[in-house]
Motif scaffolding. Structure first.
Motif, PDB file in Angstrom:
ATOM      1  N   ASN A  44       0.813  -1.213   0.000  1.00 33.47           N
ATOM      2  CA  ASN A  44       0.000   0.000   0.000  1.00 33.47           C
ATOM      3  C   ASN A  44       0.849   1.266   0.000  1.00 33.47           C
ATOM      4  N   ASN A  45       0.395   2.251  -0.760  1.00 36.38           N
ATOM      5  CA  ASN A  45       1.049   3.556  -0.765  1.00 36.38           C
ATOM      6  C   ASN A  45       0.415   4.456   0.298  1.00 36.38           C
ATOM      7  N   TYR A  46      -0.052   3.870   1.375  1.00 33.62           N
ATOM      8  CA  TYR A  46      -0.704   4.606   2.451  1.00 33.62           C
ATOM      9  C   TYR A  46      -0.699   3.734   3.702  1.00 33.62           C
ATOM     10  N   ASP A  47      -1.010   4.359   4.832  1.00 35.80           N
ATOM     11  CA  ASP A  47      -1.059   3.669   6.113  1.00 35.80           C
ATOM     12  C   ASP A  47      -2.487   3.166   6.330  1.00 35.80           C
ATOM     13  N   ARG A  48      -2.725   1.877   6.079  1.00 37.37           N
ATOM     14  CA  ARG A  48      -4.091   1.324   6.107  1.00 37.37           C
ATOM     15  C   ARG A  48      -4.789   1.517   7.450  1.00 37.37           C
ATOM     16  N   PHE A  49      -4.047   1.420   8.567  1.00 36.99           N
ATOM     17  CA  PHE A  49      -4.662   1.512   9.889  1.00 36.99           C
ATOM     18  C   PHE A  49      -4.271   2.770  10.659  1.00 36.99           C
ATOM     19  N   GLY A  50      -3.422   3.594  10.054  1.00 36.57           N
ATOM     20  CA  GLY A  50      -3.073   4.881  10.654  1.00 36.57           C
ATOM     21  C   GLY A  50      -2.296   4.797  11.952  1.00 36.57           C
ATOM     22  N   LYS A  51      -1.553   3.714  12.172  1.00 36.54           N
ATOM     23  CA  LYS A  51      -0.803   3.543  13.421  1.00 36.54           C
ATOM     24  C   LYS A  51       0.708   3.643  13.219  1.00 36.54           C
ATOM     25  N   ASN A  52       1.116   4.060  12.044  1.00 33.31           N
ATOM     26  CA  ASN A  52       2.528   4.281  11.731  1.00 33.31           C
ATOM     27  C   ASN A  52       3.390   3.026  11.910  1.00 33.31           C
ATOM     28  N   LEU A  53       2.832   1.880  11.533  1.00 34.16           N
ATOM     29  CA  LEU A  53       3.609   0.644  11.505  1.00 34.16           C
ATOM     30  C   LEU A  53       3.970   0.329  10.063  1.00 34.16           C
ATOM     31  N   PHE A  54       5.079  -0.364   9.870  1.00 38.22           N
ATOM     32  CA  PHE A  54       5.506  -0.701   8.516  1.00 38.22           C
ATOM     33  C   PHE A  54       4.702  -1.863   7.950  1.00 38.22           C
ATOM     34  N   VAL A  55       4.448  -2.880   8.775  1.00 40.62           N
ATOM     35  CA  VAL A  55       3.680  -4.039   8.338  1.00 40.62           C
ATOM     36  C   VAL A  55       2.602  -4.363   9.372  1.00 40.62           C
TER      37      VAL A  55
END
Length: 297
Positions: free
Chosen positions: A122-133
């Motif tokens: 993803n070119n975005y943070d799917r869950f908005g928690k600033n994790l890489f994976v």
């Protein structure tokens, strides 16, 4: 909240083309292994790429996934997502269900269902928690007990890499193998991958399929512009011609991206933002699509 950034240097089509190239199998297996912790030795057991059309019936629409791989006891679905949309999110999840169903033709088949692993780049943070994976599994909501291990979904957050200093990226890490997808500094690319045979092949493949090397920034711009070849190109109005050609190429690429975004029901204002196209240009695209649909009806 899901953060949305500008499209990465390599858009979804180029990443898909890169990962589907038979010469890139070693690179693909590296990514899968680092995301899922499946060993490379285990991945090699029967690993192969399958046709992306996973529809379980003729009436199934939008049934072509980005990339589907098979190894010993699992399907691996890789999806490249540039901009978040609820429709796209649902579509990706539906792909996992279609993979389960494709092997079911009798009641006995339920005993040998293959595991499904979906990896979303993803070119975005799917869950908005600033994790890489992020890793998602099916579990009970109060006790967090995993219901079964038949489905795993991994969301890779490329936006995370934009905040990481390349000096802090460890070689052979997942960050290392994906960093070139977001970096815009040629010096960083050269420094990171110099002497790495696999990544040099990956970048060479990207360069050849992109065509316009300057769009990828995989060269020293000052050195090229000072060369005799480039200087000769300035003569007789060639400089202006190059500018026009690049501008037309960017517009064509923006048109292709816009079509994909519209197909995923992305709001027109967001399409304008991410592609730089005017509202009128997008309307013309929509008209052309309607005409094509009428022709095929």
């Amino acid at each position: 909240m899901i953060s949305e950034k500008n499209l990465v240097i390599i858009n979804d089509k180029y990443i898909k083309k890169l990962l589907s190239d038979p010469d890139m199998e070693e690179y693909v297996q590296k990514i899968i292994s680092l995301v899922t912790d499946i060993s490379l030795e285990e991945l090699n057991q029967g690993f192969k790429m399958l046709h992306p059309d996973i529809g379980v019936g003729r009436e199934t629409v939008d049934s072509e996934a980005d990339l589907i791989y098979l190894y010993k006891n699992a399907y691996i679905n890789m999806e490249i997502n540039m901009v978040y949309s609820k429709t796209l999110d649902i579509k990706n999840y539906v792909y996992t269900n279609q993979l389960f169903l494709r092997d079911i033709s009798s009641s006995k088949d339920y005993e040998n269902v293959l595991k499904v692993i979906q990896i979303n780049i993803n070119n975005y943070d799917r869950f908005g928690k600033n994790l890489f994976v992020y890793q998602s599994v099916v579990m009970e909501s109060k006790t967090y007990i995993e219901r079964n291990d038949y489905l795993e979904i991994y969301d890779i957050n490329l936006d995370y890499l934009r905040k990481v200093d390349y000096n802090n990226i460890k070689k052979d890490s997942l960050e290392y193998y994906l960093y070139f997808m977001i970096v815009e500094d040629i010096k960083k690319i050269k420094f990171m991958y110099e002497g790495d045979g696999l990544m040099e092949r990956v970048l060479g493949k990207v360069t050849s399929m992109m065509g316009a090397i300057d769009e990828l920034l995989l060269y020293d711009r000052k050195k090229v512009e000072s060369s005799s070849y480039y200087q000769d190109g300035k003569k007789d109005g060639m400089k202006e011609g190059l500018k026009i050609g690049k501008r037309e190429e960017r517009v064509t690429r923006s048109m292709e991206i816009a079509k994909n975004l519209l197909n995923d029901n992305i709001d027109v204002k967001k399409v304008m933002k991410y592609t730089g196209l005017s509202k009128q240009e997008i309307k013309e695209l929509q008209k052309d699509d309607l005409k094509k649909q009428k022709v095929y009806m």
